[in-house]
Structure formats: C-alpha cells, structure tokens
Design a protein around this motif. Sequence first.
Motif, mmCIF file in Angstrom:
data_model
loop_
_atom_site.group_PDB
_atom_site.id
_atom_site.type_symbol
_atom_site.label_atom_id
_atom_site.label_comp_id
_atom_site.label_asym_id
_atom_site.label_seq_id
_atom_site.Cartn_x
_atom_site.Cartn_y
_atom_site.Cartn_z
ATOM 1 N N GLN A 35 -8.186 12.187 -8.864
ATOM 2 C CA GLN A 35 -8.604 12.136 -7.547
ATOM 3 C C GLN A 35 -7.630 11.352 -6.436
ATOM 4 O O GLN A 35 -7.393 11.774 -5.594
ATOM 5 C CB GLN A 35 -10.221 11.601 -7.490
ATOM 6 C CG GLN A 35 -11.164 12.486 -7.956
ATOM 7 C CD GLN A 35 -12.539 11.624 -7.835
ATOM 8 O OE1 GLN A 35 -12.584 10.707 -7.119
ATOM 9 N NE2 GLN A 35 -13.451 12.303 -8.734
ATOM 10 N N VAL A 36 -7.100 10.276 -7.052
ATOM 11 C CA VAL A 36 -6.088 9.400 -6.066
ATOM 12 C C VAL A 36 -4.823 9.997 -6.193
ATOM 13 O O VAL A 36 -4.191 10.029 -4.934
ATOM 14 C CB VAL A 36 -6.115 7.919 -6.620
ATOM 15 C CG1 VAL A 36 -7.580 7.431 -6.431
ATOM 16 C CG2 VAL A 36 -5.545 7.848 -8.164
ATOM 17 N N LEU A 37 -4.255 10.957 -7.218
ATOM 18 C CA LEU A 37 -3.301 11.478 -7.123
ATOM 19 C C LEU A 37 -3.483 12.727 -6.218
ATOM 20 O O LEU A 37 -2.342 12.990 -5.409
ATOM 21 C CB LEU A 37 -2.731 11.888 -8.493
ATOM 22 C CG LEU A 37 -2.295 10.608 -9.339
ATOM 23 C CD1 LEU A 37 -2.091 11.126 -10.822
ATOM 24 C CD2 LEU A 37 -1.024 10.124 -8.913
ATOM 25 N N THR A 38 -4.222 13.554 -6.488
ATOM 26 C CA THR A 38 -4.589 14.611 -5.635
ATOM 27 C C THR A 38 -4.545 14.392 -4.223
ATOM 28 O O THR A 38 -4.181 15.250 -3.500
ATOM 29 C CB THR A 38 -5.879 15.391 -6.076
ATOM 30 O OG1 THR A 38 -5.665 15.735 -7.548
ATOM 31 C CG2 THR A 38 -6.118 16.936 -5.604
ATOM 32 N N ALA A 39 -5.577 13.199 -3.929
ATOM 33 C CA ALA A 39 -5.664 12.973 -2.479
ATOM 34 C C ALA A 39 -4.411 12.909 -1.784
ATOM 35 O O ALA A 39 -4.093 13.230 -0.345
ATOM 36 C CB ALA A 39 -6.581 11.875 -2.340
ATOM 37 N N LEU A 40 -3.308 12.361 -2.496
ATOM 38 C CA LEU A 40 -2.079 12.078 -1.740
ATOM 39 C C LEU A 40 -0.912 13.116 -1.812
ATOM 40 O O LEU A 40 -0.192 13.415 -1.030
ATOM 41 C CB LEU A 40 -1.433 10.756 -2.521
ATOM 42 C CG LEU A 40 0.117 10.357 -1.981
ATOM 43 C CD1 LEU A 40 -0.132 9.813 -0.655
ATOM 44 C CD2 LEU A 40 0.536 9.052 -2.581
ATOM 45 N N TYR A 41 -0.897 13.574 -3.182
ATOM 46 C CA TYR A 41 0.165 14.678 -3.375
ATOM 47 C C TYR A 41 -0.108 16.110 -3.467
ATOM 48 O O TYR A 41 1.080 16.956 -3.429
ATOM 49 C CB TYR A 41 0.976 14.359 -4.742
ATOM 50 C CG TYR A 41 1.516 12.797 -4.930
ATOM 51 C CD1 TYR A 41 2.768 12.630 -3.834
ATOM 52 C CD2 TYR A 41 0.867 11.733 -5.445
ATOM 53 C CE1 TYR A 41 3.111 11.330 -4.040
ATOM 54 C CE2 TYR A 41 1.348 10.528 -5.527
ATOM 55 C CZ TYR A 41 2.488 10.358 -4.579
ATOM 56 O OH TYR A 41 2.870 9.040 -4.674
ATOM 57 N N ASP A 42 -1.369 16.561 -3.249
ATOM 58 C CA ASP A 42 -1.729 17.910 -3.488
ATOM 59 C C ASP A 42 -1.795 18.344 -2.238
ATOM 60 O O ASP A 42 -3.105 18.227 -1.611
ATOM 61 C CB ASP A 42 -2.913 18.043 -4.164
ATOM 62 C CG ASP A 42 -3.175 19.561 -4.742
ATOM 63 O OD1 ASP A 42 -2.486 20.397 -4.033
ATOM 64 O OD2 ASP A 42 -3.858 19.986 -5.535
ATOM 65 N N GLY A 43 -0.720 18.877 -1.352
ATOM 66 C CA GLY A 43 -0.741 19.525 -0.126
ATOM 67 C C GLY A 43 -1.706 20.735 0.161
ATOM 68 O O GLY A 43 -2.136 20.991 1.209
ATOM 69 N N GLY A 47 -8.960 18.684 2.702
ATOM 70 C CA GLY A 47 -9.785 17.250 2.581
ATOM 71 C C GLY A 47 -8.779 16.343 2.444
ATOM 72 O O GLY A 47 -7.994 16.032 3.554
ATOM 73 N N GLY A 48 -8.506 15.827 1.343
ATOM 74 C CA GLY A 48 -7.495 14.711 0.852
ATOM 75 C C GLY A 48 -8.119 13.461 1.748
ATOM 76 O O GLY A 48 -9.222 13.208 1.921
ATOM 77 N N SER A 57 -8.763 3.441 3.171
ATOM 78 C CA SER A 57 -8.788 2.160 3.046
ATOM 79 C C SER A 57 -9.139 1.934 1.420
ATOM 80 O O SER A 57 -8.925 1.366 0.823
ATOM 81 C CB SER A 57 -9.724 1.215 3.988
ATOM 82 O OG SER A 57 -10.918 1.536 3.858
ATOM 83 N N ARG A 58 -10.267 2.868 1.482
ATOM 84 C CA ARG A 58 -10.820 2.880 -0.245
ATOM 85 C C ARG A 58 -9.636 3.419 -1.196
ATOM 86 O O ARG A 58 -9.461 2.919 -2.400
ATOM 87 C CB ARG A 58 -11.879 4.015 -0.167
ATOM 88 C CG ARG A 58 -12.759 4.196 -1.459
ATOM 89 C CD ARG A 58 -13.049 2.935 -2.149
ATOM 90 N NE ARG A 58 -13.247 3.378 -3.420
ATOM 91 C CZ ARG A 58 -14.486 3.697 -3.824
ATOM 92 N NH1 ARG A 58 -15.562 3.978 -3.215
ATOM 93 N NH2 ARG A 58 -14.908 3.881 -5.301
ATOM 94 N N TRP A 59 -8.934 4.463 -0.656
ATOM 95 C CA TRP A 59 -7.824 5.069 -1.600
ATOM 96 C C TRP A 59 -6.850 3.950 -1.891
ATOM 97 O O TRP A 59 -6.358 3.696 -2.849
ATOM 98 C CB TRP A 59 -7.161 6.091 -0.895
ATOM 99 C CG TRP A 59 -6.192 6.743 -1.700
ATOM 100 C CD1 TRP A 59 -6.359 7.736 -2.562
ATOM 101 C CD2 TRP A 59 -4.640 6.586 -1.577
ATOM 102 N NE1 TRP A 59 -5.094 7.994 -3.136
ATOM 103 C CE2 TRP A 59 -4.374 7.368 -2.582
ATOM 104 C CE3 TRP A 59 -4.052 5.755 -0.726
ATOM 105 C CZ2 TRP A 59 -2.751 7.364 -2.502
ATOM 106 C CZ3 TRP A 59 -2.551 5.599 -0.843
ATOM 107 C CH2 TRP A 59 -2.172 6.454 -1.866
ATOM 108 N N LEU A 60 -6.486 3.013 -0.800
ATOM 109 C CA LEU A 60 -5.303 2.103 -1.083
ATOM 110 C C LEU A 60 -5.769 1.039 -2.006
ATOM 111 O O LEU A 60 -5.128 0.461 -2.621
ATOM 112 C CB LEU A 60 -5.114 1.313 0.488
ATOM 113 C CG LEU A 60 -4.403 2.398 1.371
ATOM 114 C CD1 LEU A 60 -4.271 1.618 2.607
ATOM 115 C CD2 LEU A 60 -2.702 2.459 0.790
ATOM 116 N N GLY A 61 -7.277 0.700 -2.113
ATOM 117 C CA GLY A 61 -7.721 -0.028 -2.979
ATOM 118 C C GLY A 61 -7.732 0.598 -4.351
ATOM 119 O O GLY A 61 -7.369 0.022 -5.388
#
Length: 370
Positions: A35-43, A47-48, A57-61
């Motif tokens: 989930q955290v990788l997809t949110a950043l790298y899957d264009g 959503g993301g 802020s949640r993702w950064l944590g």
Amino acid sequence: MPESPTAARWKLVLGAAADADNSVAMPADYGALDQVLTALYDGERRGGLGASAPRVSRWLGDIRQYFPAEVVAVMQQDAMDRLGLNQLLLEPEILRTVQADVHLVATLLSLGRVMPAKAKATAREVVTKVVRELEQKLAQPLRQAVQGALSRAVRNPRPRYHEINWGATIRANLKHYQASHRTIIPERLVGHGRRGQALKEIVLCLDQSGSMAASVVYAGVCGAVLASLRAVKTHMVVFDTAVVNLTEELRDPVELLFGVQLGGGTDINLALSYCQQLITRPTDTMLVLVTDLYEGGNERELLKRAAALKASGVTLVVLLALSDEGAPSFDRRLAEQLAALGIPSFACTPARFPELMANAIQGRKLDAGS
C-alpha cells in the motif's frame, strides 16, 4: 507449491502491472508494504496520496515503520517530488498560503530531515502559527477545568488562619448572612490545598507512530498548557520503539513538536516501563497514554504493567486519539483486555480534553462520554 518469496518481492518492486493476472500470491505481511509503495510509485493507481493532508502525514509515518532510515530518506525525497511537496516547500509564498492545520504541521515535522534549508524557516513559521492558534483556543478552557477540579478535589477542612480560602469560605456560608450585623458568620471554613508541592502529577505518554500524527500535535499543545500550571507537575514522554523524555521542552510547544519524530514502530510496554520510573506519588498521578494500542512489543508484559500501575493508585487512561477525526482505528482486543482491568480506552476531541482531565482529577468514572 508455495510462491517464491523472491517473486513476491519483485512484485513489490515492480508493482501490480508486472503481474497482470495476479499469479504471484502476496504474503499477508506484505499488504501494508504494498500500500505505501503503491501510493507513491504507481502512477496508474487511482487515489494515492492525492492532496489529502491527513493521508500524506499518515503515509509519511508509515514508511518509517516499514523501511530503514536510509530508505525512508529516499522515499521522502521522492514524495516531495512526486506529490508536489517539493514545490510547496521551496516556495515560501505558497507554503504561507496553504490551509495550515494540524495535518500540515505533522507533514512538515515528518519531512524535517529532508526539507531544503531555505524552506525550514518558513516551515517553522507555519508550525508556530498553528500551535499559537491552538494554544489560544485550548489554553483557557483547560486551565479553568483543571484549576477548578483541583480546588474541589483538594480541600483543607481545618485550615489555619493563613490557609483560609476566603472566597470559597464566603460562598459556602452565604446562607449564614446576619442582616443585623451585616456580616457572615461562617459555620465551615474552607482552606487552600497543600502547598510546597504540586497537587497532582500528570504524565502524558505519546505514541509517535504515523497514525497518531494529529494526536501528537494536540497533546503537545495541551501538555504545554498543563505545564504552565503551578499546581500540576507535568511530564511529556514520546515513544516508538525507543522512549524520549521531552519534559524540558514543555516551555515551548513549537520546540517540543520539532523534537518529535512521527512514524516508526510501537513499544507501549517499554514506554509504560519508563513512565513507571517517573511516578513517585501514585495516588496523586494521572497517566494519559495516547496510542491506538497496536503493540509491537511484549503485550503480556504491557498488561501486567498496566495492572500494576492501576493497583498502585495511578489513574491510567488510554486515549485512542486526541483529535477531531472521529472514531480511530485501534486494537479492539487489547482495549477490551485493558477495560477488564478497569482501564478505560476511548477517543477524545481536544474540546473535550479539559472535561476529561477535570473528571480524572476528581476521581470520577471515565468513559467515552467524559
């Protein structure tokens, strides 16, 4: 035949598109990583992280919990580029115009180590602005609630002359007003509480994991307000898999928040063990544990330690969230086990926090309606 763990790792690296027919099964513990990788790298993913400050802020944590420090730094830098945060931070004029709230503060604090030097001054301006606004909003209600509760909870029934609380004594004896003498004949004297030491000790123990970002910001401000009260001795402890005592920073909530590192793992048992060492007067101590109860340490020892604190006379309460977000995600099973020990667990909005503290000081039953 079970799937090769190497194949699953490659799927994490390359993304879902590399396994269009979903032939590689992902281990259960890879779900959060995916989930955290997809949110950043899957264009291609809808959503993301988007423009949602709470989600960012949640993702950064979260990334600090799943990846080593050197990888986190790379991912944070990628997030700044891919999510537009870089432009936000490099253009102080833009940063000053965005909606400043607790989530933006959490995001800025999380990015502190990779933030461009020329953006740090503006980031501090934004954090200071939000913190001062929260102080202005929360300080007076919290001070009034705590001071009033202390006044009601600690009374001296047989005060010496210099210990008499004349205002409280007059109010308590108004019915004994003697019109002929134009004075009050008091039947009961009300004295001030003990002097020479704090009437109550409060230990705020904050979980720094990514899900608690807004709670940490609010708790930092509330802790600074409590620390300004002479009748209360306040400790501020923050933890992930390590424990840091930030009590000395309570003089300035902005500095305190810049001492927090949002994200990472969670060892609640270790944090309670540390707090236990700070407590010298158990029956006069309130321990407010702010955590979602997702324990990464020794759960059995955590329950034993919580029971020991309760048995010693400490007022222990678990705040699953100190924020305006509503019902948080938390470990219900562990919350139920704590409830069986007489230790309540519930979420609390900042507006209700003064009432919670007042009820705890007066020894009233605490629950979600407090």
